[in-house]
Design an enzyme around this catalytic site. Structure first.
Site, PDB file in Angstrom:
ATOM      1  N   TYR A   1       0.943  -1.319   0.037  1.00 47.17           N
ATOM      2  CA  TYR A   1       0.195  -0.039  -0.047  1.00 47.17           C
ATOM      3  C   TYR A   1       0.881   1.349   0.111  1.00 47.17           C
ATOM      4  O   TYR A   1       1.770   1.290   0.874  1.00 47.17           O
ATOM      5  CB  TYR A   1      -0.899  -0.274   1.072  1.00 47.17           C
TER       6      TYR A   1
ATOM      7  N   LEU B   1     -21.986   1.418  -4.378  1.00 43.82           N
ATOM      8  CA  LEU B   1     -23.234   1.378  -3.460  1.00 43.82           C
ATOM      9  C   LEU B   1     -23.504   2.401  -2.250  1.00 43.82           C
ATOM     10  O   LEU B   1     -23.789   2.190  -1.439  1.00 43.82           O
ATOM     11  CB  LEU B   1     -23.098  -0.133  -2.523  1.00 43.82           C
ATOM     12  N   GLY B   2     -22.552   3.309  -2.620  1.00 43.96           N
ATOM     13  CA  GLY B   2     -22.494   4.313  -1.576  1.00 43.96           C
ATOM     14  C   GLY B   2     -23.347   5.636  -1.742  1.00 43.96           C
ATOM     15  O   GLY B   2     -22.686   6.735  -1.391  1.00 43.96           O
ATOM     16  N   GLY B   3     -24.149   5.401  -2.826  1.00 43.82           N
ATOM     17  CA  GLY B   3     -25.301   6.624  -3.040  1.00 43.82           C
ATOM     18  C   GLY B   3     -24.761   7.459  -4.241  1.00 43.82           C
ATOM     19  O   GLY B   3     -24.696   8.658  -4.199  1.00 43.82           O
TER      20      GLY B   3
ATOM     21  N   PRO C   1     -16.459  -3.276   0.149  1.00 53.46           N
ATOM     22  CA  PRO C   1     -17.757  -3.580   0.528  1.00 53.46           C
ATOM     23  C   PRO C   1     -18.944  -2.852  -0.267  1.00 53.46           C
ATOM     24  O   PRO C   1     -19.940  -3.054  -0.243  1.00 53.46           O
ATOM     25  CB  PRO C   1     -17.805  -3.610   2.027  1.00 53.46           C
ATOM     26  N   LEU C   2     -18.290  -1.317  -0.851  1.00 51.14           N
ATOM     27  CA  LEU C   2     -19.222  -0.946  -1.364  1.00 51.14           C
ATOM     28  C   LEU C   2     -19.089  -0.770  -2.848  1.00 51.14           C
ATOM     29  O   LEU C   2     -19.574   0.316  -3.735  1.00 51.14           O
ATOM     30  CB  LEU C   2     -19.315   0.612  -0.849  1.00 51.14           C
ATOM     31  N   ALA C   3     -18.618  -1.792  -3.413  1.00 51.62           N
ATOM     32  CA  ALA C   3     -18.423  -2.016  -4.770  1.00 51.62           C
ATOM     33  C   ALA C   3     -17.693  -0.954  -5.405  1.00 51.62           C
ATOM     34  O   ALA C   3     -17.999  -0.313  -6.387  1.00 51.62           O
ATOM     35  CB  ALA C   3     -19.535  -2.102  -5.620  1.00 51.62           C
TER      36      ALA C   3
END
Length: 322
Positions: A53, A218-220, A212-214
């Site tokens: 990272y 998926l986060g709006g 987890p939110l693609a």
């Protein structure tokens, strides 16, 4: 904050895992320090990182940031269950990547030095190495355990049969084996349900979902498609592939009166074998907003609605056989 055991171990970790991949490339060191301090304030004790990272080969930028944060003292290291990963290239010379016994030894020592700690709580293979037999992998990991440099071993991006092979090899050596698997898993990407999750359940591994939110879908995303990273060409292209589902999803989140990002995370917390999804906040505001996830209870009706929008998989072989 809620806590749970990591797989079949006695180790207690928070139901949300702080991902640090943005520390350095996207988030300044000062802001990274503030996010980690705030995570502790919120009760998050589980942090995940990797030697690669920072994305400048060999520099370990993110681990170095974590090390300088630990060095401030104040119980920061003692309160943190730190997980890091190895596999990716840290140099251009042979044996500076993958899972050979040589690279495992060197990579672990380098991560310990960068993070300014005596031990790593959870040491994870970032990817399966098809060129290294699991006998060699486990011998190297068991030596690290004997030396007190690592406590637990986990995997990431393993298929179900990789988990099985790793565990059966460990069993023959009378070794504990893997205690966790870090997989790509979210409402849009549910292939882990075929064989990875059943393998985790059978062998007692805790599942740690990444992305987890693609990646933000998926986060709006429909509410901020003209802003920041949501307006990038890649995101617009990905949204085009899934727009119908995302529109239905965000409408359902409005019915629930909840933020789409928190619903996506809450859904994961309702899934079998999941220990803690990895959240990757770039700001304090994003971190604070995420904690609301733990208050969301999705009943059977809500879970069924989400399955209608994002159909999942049956356990193999039923998915593709009778």
């Amino acid at each position: 904050m809620d806590y749970t055991q990591l797989g079949r171990t006695g180790l207690k970790v928070s139901r949300l895992c702080l991902g640090t991949m943005n520390f350095g490339p996207e988030t300044t060191e000062e802001d990274s320090f503030a996010i980690m301090d705030r995570a502790h304030d919120l009760g998050i004790n589980f942090f995940d990182t990797a030697n690669v990272y920072g994305w400048k080969k060999g520099e370990g930028i993110t681990e170095n940031i974590i090390g300088r944060w630990f060095a401030q003292g104040g119980g920061r290291r003692e309160k943190t269950v730190i997980a890091t990963k190895l596999y990716g290239g840290m140099g251009d010379w042979p044996n500076e990547d993958r899972l050979s016994a040589l690279n495992i030894r060197r990579a672990c020592d380098a991560s310990l030095k960068r993070m300014q700690t005596d031990y790593i709580d959870l040491y994870q293979a970032h990817h399966v190495d098809r060129n290294t037999p699991f006998e060699e992998f486990w011998e190297a990991m068991d030596i690290l355990k004997q030396q007190g440099k690592i406590l637990y071993v986990g995997s990431s991006n393993f298929a179900g049969w990789h988990i099985a092979k790793a565990q059966e090899t460990a069993r023959r050596r009378n070794s504990v084996g893997l205690v966790s698997e870090q997989s790509h898993y979210n409402l849009l990407v549910r292939a882990a349900e075929l064989e990875v999750i059943p393998a985790c359940e059978d062998y007692g591994l805790g599942l740690i979902p990444w992305s987890p939110l693609a990646g933000g879908l998926l986060g709006g995303i429909l509410r901020k498609i003209d802003k920041g990273r949501s307006a990038s060409e890649t995101m617009v292209k990905e949204l085009g592939k899934h727009r119908d589902k995302i529109e239905r999803y965000e409408a359902f989140c409005d019915e629930l009166g909840e933020d789409p990002a928190n619903v996506g995370l809450a859904w994961l917390l309702h899934q079998r074998a999941v220990t803690a999804p990895i959240i990757g906040p770039r700001t304090l505001e994003q971190l604070d907003g995420t904690v609301k996830t733990l208050e969301i209870e999705l009943d059977e009706k809500a879970l069924a609605r989400l399955d209608e929008i994002f159909p999942g998989f049956k356990t193999a072989p039923e998915e593709y056989a009778w």
